[in-house]
Design a protein around this motif. Structure first.
Motif, PDB file in Angstrom:
ATOM      1  N   GLY A 224      -6.092   7.416   7.204  1.00 47.22           N
ATOM      2  CA  GLY A 224      -6.529   8.195   8.177  1.00 47.22           C
ATOM      3  C   GLY A 224      -6.647   7.118   9.200  1.00 47.22           C
ATOM      4  N   ILE A 225      -5.509   7.200  10.272  1.00 51.43           N
ATOM      5  CA  ILE A 225      -5.389   6.032  11.045  1.00 51.43           C
ATOM      6  C   ILE A 225      -5.102   4.829  10.386  1.00 51.43           C
ATOM      7  CG2 ILE A 225      -5.910   4.881  13.406  1.00 51.43           C
ATOM      8  CD1 ILE A 225      -7.220   7.179  14.333  1.00 51.43           C
ATOM      9  N   SER A 226      -6.064   4.098  10.287  1.00 53.29           N
ATOM     10  CA  SER A 226      -6.109   2.424   9.491  1.00 53.29           C
ATOM     11  C   SER A 226      -6.568   2.700   8.181  1.00 53.29           C
ATOM     12  CB  SER A 226      -6.600   1.485  10.404  1.00 53.29           C
ATOM     13  OG  SER A 226      -8.079   1.645  10.672  1.00 53.29           O
ATOM     14  N   VAL A 227      -7.552   3.823   7.906  1.00 53.09           N
ATOM     15  CA  VAL A 227      -8.413   3.733   6.700  1.00 53.09           C
ATOM     16  C   VAL A 227      -7.691   4.318   5.492  1.00 53.09           C
ATOM     17  CG1 VAL A 227     -10.770   4.603   5.863  1.00 53.09           C
ATOM     18  CG2 VAL A 227     -10.405   4.032   8.289  1.00 53.09           C
ATOM     19  N   PRO A 228      -7.336   3.882   4.424  1.00 52.69           N
ATOM     20  CA  PRO A 228      -6.635   4.255   3.436  1.00 52.69           C
ATOM     21  C   PRO A 228      -7.429   5.284   2.659  1.00 52.69           C
ATOM     22  CG  PRO A 228      -7.697   2.220   2.851  1.00 52.69           C
ATOM     23  CD  PRO A 228      -7.748   2.305   4.333  1.00 52.69           C
ATOM     24  N   VAL A 229      -6.888   6.089   2.097  1.00 50.59           N
ATOM     25  CA  VAL A 229      -7.056   7.280   1.292  1.00 50.59           C
ATOM     26  C   VAL A 229      -8.507   7.195   0.284  1.00 50.59           C
ATOM     27  CG1 VAL A 229      -5.668   7.217  -0.621  1.00 50.59           C
ATOM     28  CG2 VAL A 229      -6.500   9.454   0.038  1.00 50.59           C
ATOM     29  N   HIS A 298       0.337   5.602  13.319  1.00 49.19           N
ATOM     30  CA  HIS A 298      -0.300   6.619  13.711  1.00 49.19           C
ATOM     31  C   HIS A 298      -0.003   7.309  15.256  1.00 49.19           C
ATOM     32  CE1 HIS A 298      -3.898   8.487  15.707  1.00 49.19           C
ATOM     33  NE2 HIS A 298      -4.156   9.268  14.614  1.00 49.19           N
ATOM     34  N   SER A 299       0.068   6.374  16.298  1.00 43.56           N
ATOM     35  CA  SER A 299       0.213   6.836  17.546  1.00 43.56           C
ATOM     36  C   SER A 299       0.925   5.900  18.332  1.00 43.56           C
ATOM     37  CB  SER A 299      -0.788   7.579  18.108  1.00 43.56           C
ATOM     38  OG  SER A 299      -1.792   6.565  18.501  1.00 43.56           O
ATOM     39  N   THR A 300       0.970   5.979  19.635  1.00 37.89           N
ATOM     40  CA  THR A 300       1.458   4.976  20.460  1.00 37.89           C
ATOM     41  C   THR A 300       0.261   4.103  20.937  1.00 37.89           C
ATOM     42  OG1 THR A 300       0.968   6.565  22.501  1.00 37.89           O
ATOM     43  CG2 THR A 300       3.281   6.395  21.450  1.00 37.89           C
ATOM     44  N   SER A 301      -0.951   4.410  20.495  1.00 38.07           N
ATOM     45  CA  SER A 301      -1.961   3.408  20.705  1.00 38.07           C
ATOM     46  C   SER A 301      -2.031   2.185  20.002  1.00 38.07           C
ATOM     47  CB  SER A 301      -3.315   4.361  20.363  1.00 38.07           C
ATOM     48  OG  SER A 301      -3.551   5.298  21.202  1.00 38.07           O
ATOM     49  N   GLY A 302      -1.163   1.966  18.861  1.00 40.05           N
ATOM     50  CA  GLY A 302      -1.205   0.846  18.368  1.00 40.05           C
ATOM     51  C   GLY A 302      -0.077   0.706  17.190  1.00 40.05           C
ATOM     52  N   SER A 303       0.103  -0.570  16.413  1.00 43.89           N
ATOM     53  CA  SER A 303       1.143  -0.611  15.395  1.00 43.89           C
ATOM     54  C   SER A 303       0.407  -0.806  14.143  1.00 43.89           C
ATOM     55  CB  SER A 303       1.597  -1.879  15.567  1.00 43.89           C
ATOM     56  OG  SER A 303       2.373  -2.388  14.708  1.00 43.89           O
ATOM     57  N   HIS A 304       1.043   0.078  12.886  1.00 47.85           N
ATOM     58  CA  HIS A 304       0.604   0.234  11.759  1.00 47.85           C
ATOM     59  C   HIS A 304       0.810  -1.282  11.003  1.00 47.85           C
ATOM     60  CE1 HIS A 304       4.506   1.775   9.960  1.00 47.85           C
ATOM     61  NE2 HIS A 304       4.765   1.187  10.899  1.00 47.85           N
ATOM     62  N   GLU A 305       1.345  -2.111  11.452  1.00 49.55           N
ATOM     63  CA  GLU A 305       1.552  -3.309  10.737  1.00 49.55           C
ATOM     64  C   GLU A 305       0.259  -4.301  11.089  1.00 49.55           C
ATOM     65  OE1 GLU A 305       3.738  -2.240  13.092  1.00 49.55           O
ATOM     66  OE2 GLU A 305       5.837  -2.572  12.155  1.00 49.55           O
ATOM     67  N   ARG A 306      -0.664  -3.795  11.773  1.00 49.92           N
ATOM     68  CA  ARG A 306      -2.204  -4.486  11.912  1.00 49.92           C
ATOM     69  C   ARG A 306      -2.988  -3.980  10.453  1.00 49.92           C
ATOM     70  NH1 ARG A 306      -5.054  -1.895  16.892  1.00 49.92           N
ATOM     71  NH2 ARG A 306      -4.044  -0.059  16.081  1.00 49.92           N
ATOM     72  N   LYS A 308      -1.172  -2.282   7.409  1.00 50.38           N
ATOM     73  CA  LYS A 308      -0.600  -1.867   6.256  1.00 50.38           C
ATOM     74  C   LYS A 308      -0.003  -3.462   5.868  1.00 50.38           C
ATOM     75  CE  LYS A 308       0.526   2.771   7.306  1.00 50.38           C
ATOM     76  NZ  LYS A 308       1.513   3.864   7.561  1.00 50.38           N
ATOM     77  N   SER A 309       0.089  -3.575   4.577  1.00 53.31           N
ATOM     78  CA  SER A 309       0.486  -4.726   4.042  1.00 53.31           C
ATOM     79  C   SER A 309       2.076  -4.898   4.090  1.00 53.31           C
ATOM     80  CB  SER A 309      -0.048  -5.029   2.608  1.00 53.31           C
ATOM     81  OG  SER A 309       0.725  -3.959   1.778  1.00 53.31           O
ATOM     82  N   PRO A 310       2.593  -5.905   3.998  1.00 51.62           N
ATOM     83  CA  PRO A 310       4.156  -6.166   3.857  1.00 51.62           C
ATOM     84  C   PRO A 310       4.801  -5.046   2.777  1.00 51.62           C
ATOM     85  CG  PRO A 310       3.293  -8.244   4.581  1.00 51.62           C
ATOM     86  CD  PRO A 310       2.052  -7.389   4.154  1.00 51.62           C
ATOM     87  N   GLU A 311       4.224  -5.144   1.639  1.00 54.25           N
ATOM     88  CA  GLU A 311       4.437  -4.446   0.573  1.00 54.25           C
ATOM     89  C   GLU A 311       4.462  -2.946   0.857  1.00 54.25           C
ATOM     90  OE1 GLU A 311       3.348  -8.384  -0.715  1.00 54.25           O
ATOM     91  OE2 GLU A 311       2.071  -6.654   0.353  1.00 54.25           O
ATOM     92  N   ARG A 312       3.397  -2.427   1.425  1.00 57.72           N
ATOM     93  CA  ARG A 312       3.312  -1.045   1.756  1.00 57.72           C
ATOM     94  C   ARG A 312       4.367  -0.693   2.777  1.00 57.72           C
ATOM     95  NH1 ARG A 312       1.579   4.216   0.665  1.00 57.72           N
ATOM     96  NH2 ARG A 312       1.882   5.299   2.616  1.00 57.72           N
ATOM     97  N   LEU A 313       4.632  -1.509   3.715  1.00 58.15           N
ATOM     98  CA  LEU A 313       5.606  -1.212   4.780  1.00 58.15           C
ATOM     99  C   LEU A 313       6.978  -1.105   4.254  1.00 58.15           C
ATOM    100  CD1 LEU A 313       4.294  -3.587   7.691  1.00 58.15           C
ATOM    101  CD2 LEU A 313       4.476  -0.982   7.683  1.00 58.15           C
ATOM    102  N   GLU A 314       7.220  -1.942   3.229  1.00 56.65           N
ATOM    103  CA  GLU A 314       8.312  -1.978   2.542  1.00 56.65           C
ATOM    104  C   GLU A 314       8.646  -0.589   1.690  1.00 56.65           C
ATOM    105  OE1 GLU A 314      12.423  -2.818   1.349  1.00 56.65           O
ATOM    106  OE2 GLU A 314      11.246  -3.679   3.064  1.00 56.65           O
ATOM    107  N   TRP A 315       7.448  -0.240   1.088  1.00 55.85           N
ATOM    108  CA  TRP A 315       7.569   0.920   0.015  1.00 55.85           C
ATOM    109  C   TRP A 315       7.838   2.009   1.198  1.00 55.85           C
ATOM    110  CZ3 TRP A 315       5.195   5.425   0.680  1.00 55.85           C
ATOM    111  CH2 TRP A 315       5.326   6.227  -0.397  1.00 55.85           C
ATOM    112  N   GLU A 316       7.197   2.099   2.307  1.00 58.35           N
ATOM    113  CA  GLU A 316       7.616   3.123   3.411  1.00 58.35           C
ATOM    114  C   GLU A 316       8.982   3.269   3.754  1.00 58.35           C
ATOM    115  OE1 GLU A 316       4.877   3.930   6.511  1.00 58.35           O
ATOM    116  OE2 GLU A 316       3.132   3.856   5.402  1.00 58.35           O
ATOM    117  N   ARG A 317       9.472   2.141   3.968  1.00 62.15           N
ATOM    118  CA  ARG A 317      11.018   2.062   4.392  1.00 62.15           C
ATOM    119  C   ARG A 317      12.108   2.707   3.482  1.00 62.15           C
ATOM    120  NH1 ARG A 317       9.187  -2.192   7.201  1.00 62.15           N
ATOM    121  NH2 ARG A 317       9.480  -3.923   5.492  1.00 62.15           N
TER     122      ARG A 317
END
Length: 797
Positions: A224-229, A298-306, A308-317
Motif C-alpha cells: 500500500g504505497i510503501s507499506v507492505p501487506v 505507486h505514482s509519479t510522486s516518488g520511486s519504489h526503489e526507496r 523495495k529491496s533489490p531482491e523484490r525489484l528483481e522478482w517484479e521484473r
C-alpha cells in the motif's frame, strides 16, 4: 471494441485454434498498449505537461482476462488502476486517457470527466442532457471513478443490489431498458491495501448477508504505497482472512477465488466459471489476484526503489505479468517472438500518436487565446502609448509561454486591464476577458446540480389543498398515509433502513407498509450506515428512486465520507453524464442526549454541496418536499423533526400531488419590528417566544427557510429585512455552524448589511454536545427566555 466471446458458457479451450489465437493476440496487444500508455503517461508528468499521474502498469493481464466476461448491462465500480479494463471494453480510447491526464476540459476530448478528475477515472453516460436515464441494458456501464481508497465500494453494493431488486420485485419487471431479469453483475476492483478500510468490510458483510451479484477483484501487488501487506492485513492475505465468509451449502456468504496475476489462461478459466455463478445465482464473489507487480511504483510522486529491496525489484521484473504472458504465448506456439515484437512496436506507435493528438487538441484553444490576447494588448498599446513599456513586459511574458495554461492567459489579461484602468481603449480587451470568464465557468463551475428540465428550480410548485373538514392527524400518520399513496403509484420507489421494514420505522412512518408492498420494496437493513447509503447510490444510478433511511441525523457521520466524496460530487465530476437521485431520509434536532438530538447542519451542508438539504418544520412540509425531489434528479437529505411525529397536522387531500418549491422560504408569521430566521423544531420555540414578545409590543416576523441547500433563491429574507431593519438567525447547531451560513447568505450575498439599523445577531446552541434530559436540552440549545432577551436587546439599541 466488441469481444467475440459473448457467452460465459464458452470456455477458451473449446474455441477453434484460429479464433483462440486471434483472441489471445488481441489481448496481448491491449496489454502492450496499456503498458505504453503508463510509461508515456509518467513521462508526461515528469516533463511537466501533466500535473500528476497514477497508472495501471502491472495490472494489465488480469484486466484483459476479466473484460472477456463483462456483458452489456453490467456495471463497473472501480478505481484508478483500471485503464486496461477501460481500453478492453471500449469505454475509453488511449487518446481520451491522455486528454484526461492533461486535464482537457472539453468534454468531447475527455468525455469521462471534462478535465475535472485525475487520469484513469473513467465513466460512461447514464443519463441524457435532460436528466432522463438512457437504455442501460444494451451498453457497458462504467460508474465514475473516485480517488479516496475504498470510497467506491459502497456504491458497488448498491449497483449489485439493484439486480436483486429487478429480479425479485414484480413491479419492476417491465423496466426493460434498466435490467434483464437482474442478470447484471457489478464488477468492482480494489487494491489489496485498501481492503483495510472499514468500507470494504461493511460492504463484504452486507453483500454476503443479502446475496447480491457483486464480483470484487482484489489487485494484490504486496504494498500500500510503501507499506507492505504484512502491516496491512491479518495473515498477510485478504482471501485467507475472509475464509469465514466463504459460502457453504445452506448458508449465505461469498465465494472466494485465488489466482496468479501472471497466469493468463488460469485467470480466464477461473473468472469465467466464477462470474457465471455470480450472474446466475447472485452469490457474491471475491477474486484475490496475487503476485501483481508495479513496474513504475505507486505514482509519479516518488520511486519504489526507496522502499523495495533489490531482491523484490528483481522478482517484479521476472514475474511481470506482461513478460509472463509473452513467454506463455511463445511456449504454446501461438506466435513467435518476432510477431510479438511487431505487436508491441505497433502499440508504441499507436500510443505515441494518441498522446500527441490529445496534447495538440488540449493546447490548440489555449494557444488561440494567447494569440488573441497578444493581438488585443498590442491594440491597447496604440491607445495608451504612455504605458507602452509596461504593456510590452506583459506581451513578452505571454509570448514566451511555451505550454500555457488557461490561468496564464487570465493572469496576463488581468494585468493588462489593471494597467489600462477605465480607458475607453480597453473595451475590446475587457470584453474578451469577460468572454473567457464565461467560458471557463462553463468548463469548471457547472453541473454541480441538474441544469436542464430536471433542475430543482424548474419543478413547478403545487399548493397543498384541504377540504373544509380535513382531519387533524399525528405527524407520523400523515407520513404513513403519504408513503402508502407513494408506493401505490410509483413502482420505482424503494425504501430501506434500520427498523424500517417489519416495525415500520422507529416513529411509525412506514407502519404496516412492508406487509402491503413486500419486503423487496420496504426492507430492514443491518446497522451499517455506509452500506445503506451505498445501497441507495447504486440503486439510484440504475434508474430507481430509493429512499435510504439513516435512523438519526447524528448517525449521518458514519456515512458522511460516502455522501460527500461520492454522491454529492457525482454529477459535477462527470460533467452531468451521471446522476444518482437518492433521497436520504433522517430525523434530527431536539430529543434527548448527546447522540439523539444533534443538529450538525453546518458540517453537513458544507460537506454535501451537490445535494439538497431539506429541513421541514412538520410532516406535511416533508411530504411536499419528497414530492418535489421525486420530480427532479438531484440527490437530497430530508431531515424530519424528531419531536414532531405526534403533533397534530391537517391532512391535505392532494398528499402525493402537491410540491413545495426548494430554496423558497415561507413567512409563517408576519411582523414589522424584527426578522427572525430559522428552520425545523426551533421554529416552535421561536413561536412561543414571539407570543410573549407580542404582549410587550414587539412585532416579530418569523421566516422558515425550509431548505438550506438551496437557500432563499429569490432573496425573500432580504425583503423582510428591508421592512424590519433588524434580523436574528436562530438554530440548534454550534456557534458559527448553520447560523453562520445563514448569516453569510443574507448579510454578504444578499447585501443585507445595507438595511440594518442595529447589529445582526445569531443565537445558537452551545459549543458542546447537548446534555441529556429536559434541563440538558434547555441549557444546551436556544430557549424561549434567551430568544426574548436577545430580541429585546436589539429593540433597545
Amino acid at each position: 471494441m466488441e469481444n467475440p466471446i459473448t457467452s460465459d458458457h464458452l470456455a477458451l479451450e473449446n474455441l477453434s485454434f484460429d479464433l483462440f489465437r486471434k483472441e489471445v493476440l488481441k489481448d496481448y496487444r491491449l496489454v502492450c498498449e496499456s503498458r505504453e500508455a503508463s510509461l508515456l503517461g509518467r513521462k508526461e508528468v515528469l516533463t511537466g505537461k501533466a500535473k500528476f499521474g497514477i497508472f495501471g502498469d502491472g495490472k494489465e493481464v488480469p484486466q484483459v482476462a476479466a473484460a472477456k466476461f463483462f456483458r452489456p448491462g453490467d456495471f463497473y465500480a472501480g478505481y484508478y488502476r483500471d485503464q486496461t479494463l477501460g481500453f478492453a471494453l471500449g469505454i475509453s480510447t488511449i487518446e481520451e486517457f491522455f486528454s484526461q491526464l492533461y486535464a482537457d476540459p472539453d468534454i468531447n476530448h475527455d468525455p469521462h470527466s471534462a478535465g475535472r478528475n485525475m487520469n484513469s477515472h473513467f465513466s460512461s453516460p447514464l443519463v441524457d442532457e435532460d436528466g432522463e436515464f438512457l437504455d442501460l441494458v444494451h451498453r457497458k456501464n462504467f460508474t465514475a471513478g473516485l480517488a479516496p481508497t475504498a470510497a467506491h465500494i459502497p456504491r458497488s453494493f448498491g449497483l449489485a443490489y439493484a439486480s436483486k431488486a429487478f429480479r425479485q420485485i414484480r413491479e419492476l419487471s417491465d423496466l426493460h431498458d434498466l435490467s434483464v431479469n437482474g442478470n447484471e453483475i457489478c464488477f468492482c476492483t480494489i487494491g489489496d491495501a485498501s481492503t483495510s478500510e472499514g468500507h470494504f468490510w461493511e460492504i463484504i458483510n452486507a453483500a454476503g448477508v443479502l446475496q447480491v451479484p457483486l464480483a470484487i477483484f482484489v489487485w494484490d501487488d504486496g504494498y500500500g504505497i510503501s507499506v507492505p501487506v504484512k502491516y496491512q492485513t491479518t495473515k498477510g492475505s485478504i482471501s485467507e482472512v475472509l475464509r469465514g465468509f466463504q459460502k457453504e451449502e445452506g448458508t449465505n456468504g461469498i465465494d472466494i477465488y485465488k489466482v496468479k496475476a501472471w497466469d493468463y489462461s488460469g485467470m480466464c478459466e477461473t473468472f469465467e466459471a466464477g462470474l457465471h455463478k455470480v450472474r446466475i445465482t447472485h452469490t457474491p464473489a471475491l477474486f484475490h489476484v496475487e503476485e501483481l507487480t508495479q513496474p513504475q511504483g505507486h505514482s509519479t510522486s516518488g520511486s519504489h526503489e526507496r522502499y523495495k529491496s533489490p531482491e523484490r525489484l528483481e522478482w517484479e521484473r521476472t514475474w511481470d505479468a506482461m513478460k509472463k504472458m509473452k513467454e506463455w504465448i511463445i511456449e504454446n506456439a501461438l506466435a513467435s517472438a518476432e510477431e510479438l515484437e511487431e505487436i508491441h512496436s505497433k502499440a508504441k506507435d499507436l500510443v505515441r500518436n494518441s498522446k500527441n493528438t490529445a496534447w495538440e487538441k488540449c493546447m490548440a484553444p489555449i494557444h488561440e487565446q494567447v494569440s488573441r490576447s497578444v493581438s488585443l494588448i498590442k491594440e491597447l498599446v496604440s491607445g495608451i502609448p504612455e504605458k507602452k513599456e509596461e504593456f510590452e513586459t506583459i506581451l513578452s511574458q505571454m509570448s514566451q509561454l511555451r505550454e500555457p495554461n488557461r490561468r496564464d492567459v487570465m493572469h496576463g489579461l488581468h494585468q493588462a486591464l489593471m494597467l489600462a484602468g477605465n480607458h475607453p481603449a480597453s473595451a475590446s480587451l475587457r470584453a474578451f476577458y469577460q468572454e473567457l470568464i464565461r467560458e471557463n465557468n462553463r468548463y469548471y463551475n457547472t453541473h454541480l446540480y441538474q441544469e436542464g428540465p430536471k433542475k430543482i428550480e424548474n419543478i413547478e410548485p403545487v399548493h397543498a389543498r384541504y377540504t373544509e373538514d380535513a382531519p387533524m392527524m399525528n405527524g407520523y400518520e400523515i407520513l404513513n398515509k403519504y408513503f402508502d399513496e407513494l408506493f401505490a403509484y410509483n413502482p420505482k420507489v424503494l425504501a430501506f433502513g434500520e427498523d424500517l421494514g417489519q416495525i415500520g420505522d422507529v416513529n411509525q412512518g412506514f407502519a404496516g407498509l412492508q406487509l402491503k408492498y413486500g419486503k423487496g420494496r420496504i426492507s430492514d437493513s443491518g446497522i451499517r450506515e455506509i452500506a445503506i447509503v451505498g445501497q441507495g447510490i447504486g440503486l439510484a444510478m440504475r434508474g430507481l428512486r430509493p429512499i435510504a433511511e439513516i435512523q438519526y441525523l447524528d448517525y449521518m457521520l458514519y456515512a458522511i465520507q460516502t455522501l460527500s466524496d461520492d454522491l454529492a460530487s457525482l454529477h459535477y465530476r462527470t460533467a452531468g453524464r451521471q446522476s444518482a437521485p437518492l433521497i436520504v431520509r433522517t430525523r434530527g434536532h431536539r430529543l434527548e442526549g448527546i447522540w439523539h438530538s444533534g443538529s450538525p447542519l453546518g458540517m453537513l451542508i458544507n460537506a454535501v454541496r451537490g445535494m439538497h438539504v431539506c429541513v421541514p418544520r412538520n410532516m406535511v412540509q416533508a411530504a411536499g418536499m419528497y414530492n418535489t425531489l421525486l420530480e427532479g434528479m438531484d440527490p437530497a437529505i430530508v431531515i424530519e423533526c424528531l419531536n414532531g411525529y405526534r403533533l397534530k397536522e391537517k391532512l391535505p387531500f392532494n398528499l402525493t400531488g402537491f410540491r413545495i418549491p426548494l430554496g423558497v422560504p415561507e413567512i409563517i408569521r408576519e411582523g414589522s419590528d424584527v426578522t427572525i430566521v430559522s428552520y425545523g423544531s426551533t421554529l416552535r420555540i421561536i413561536a412561543e417566544a414571539v407570543e410573549d414578545l407580542s404582549a410587550l409590543g414587539i412585532d416579530c416576523e418569523i421566516i422558515d427557510v425550509q431548505t438550506l441547500l438551496p437557500f432563499d433563491i429569490h432573496h425573500s429574507i432580504l425583503d423582510s429585512l428591508k421592512k424590519t431593519n433588524r434580523i436574528i438567525f436562530i438554530d440548534e447547531d454550534v456557534p458559527g455552524g448553520a447560523a453562520g451560513y445563514l448569516f453569510n447568505k443574507v448579510m454578504e450575498e444578499q447585501g443585507g448589511y445595507r438595511w440594518l439599523d442595529v447589529a445582526p445577531r445569531t443565537l445558537t446552541a452551545k459549543a458542546h454536545r447537548p446534555a441529556y434530559a429536559s434541563d440538558g436540552d434547555y441549557f444546551s440549545k436556544p430557549n424561549v427566555e434567551e430568544i426574548i432577551d436577545a430580541v429585546q436587546k436589539m429593540m433597545r439599541e
